[in-house]
Design a protein around this motif. Sequence first.
Motif, PDB file in Angstrom:
ATOM      1  N   TYR A  99       0.838  -1.202   0.000  1.00 36.16           N
ATOM      2  CA  TYR A  99       0.000   0.000   0.000  1.00 36.16           C
ATOM      3  C   TYR A  99       0.874   1.255   0.000  1.00 36.16           C
ATOM      4  O   TYR A  99       0.702   2.151  -0.838  1.00 36.16           O
ATOM      5  N   GLU A 123      -7.540  -2.302  -0.999  1.00 40.20           N
ATOM      6  CA  GLU A 123      -6.442  -1.438  -0.566  1.00 40.20           C
ATOM      7  C   GLU A 123      -5.559  -1.050  -1.747  1.00 40.20           C
ATOM      8  O   GLU A 123      -5.109   0.099  -1.837  1.00 40.20           O
ATOM      9  N   VAL A 150      -8.125  -2.277   9.123  1.00 35.98           N
ATOM     10  CA  VAL A 150      -7.980  -1.492   7.903  1.00 35.98           C
ATOM     11  C   VAL A 150      -7.803  -0.057   8.362  1.00 35.98           C
ATOM     12  O   VAL A 150      -8.650   0.461   9.088  1.00 35.98           O
ATOM     13  N   ARG A 154      -6.628   4.893   4.743  1.00 34.08           N
ATOM     14  CA  ARG A 154      -6.674   4.265   3.427  1.00 34.08           C
ATOM     15  C   ARG A 154      -7.995   4.549   2.711  1.00 34.08           C
ATOM     16  O   ARG A 154      -8.082   4.454   1.512  1.00 34.08           O
TER      17      ARG A 154
END
Length: 158
Positions: A99, A123, A150, A154
């Motif tokens: 990421y 992601e 998570v 993001r």
Amino acid sequence: MSTEDASNGNGEESRTSYRVREDGVALIRLEREKARNAMDTQMLSELLEHLAVARADEAVRVLVFSSADHLSLSAGADVREQLDPEGHVRRMQMFSDLYDGIVAFPKPTIAVCHGDVVGGGAEIATACDMRVGGSNLRLRFPGAALAMPVGAARLVTL
């Protein structure tokens, strides 16, 4: 200039491919169709390697993430992969590194989103500068139901 992976050097079949077209479009394809492109540690390792190669290649003008499977960009993490606790931590770090590497990529990044784009696949999509969605797109973050974090940051790019 074009390069494609057929094996990962360990005798195992690659789960991804990477090529650069003459016009500077680099394409990373997830190619684990039978598993709906679920990302195991081997696939994550290959993706990180492709990302590093693309970053170092001055001929690359744009980086595109896509899939050979018309039903899924990625079903997310491979929940069937047998990992010990250290392996789980390592895989989560690999997702984070992927990421961060996409977000920091110095050229434009595009995710071709179709079918299931779930968890780690989502992601990748959110990390990219642009997302192109197909009519069958289903974007989901099921991590909370699986006790997987998570980062809220993001989701901001969506």
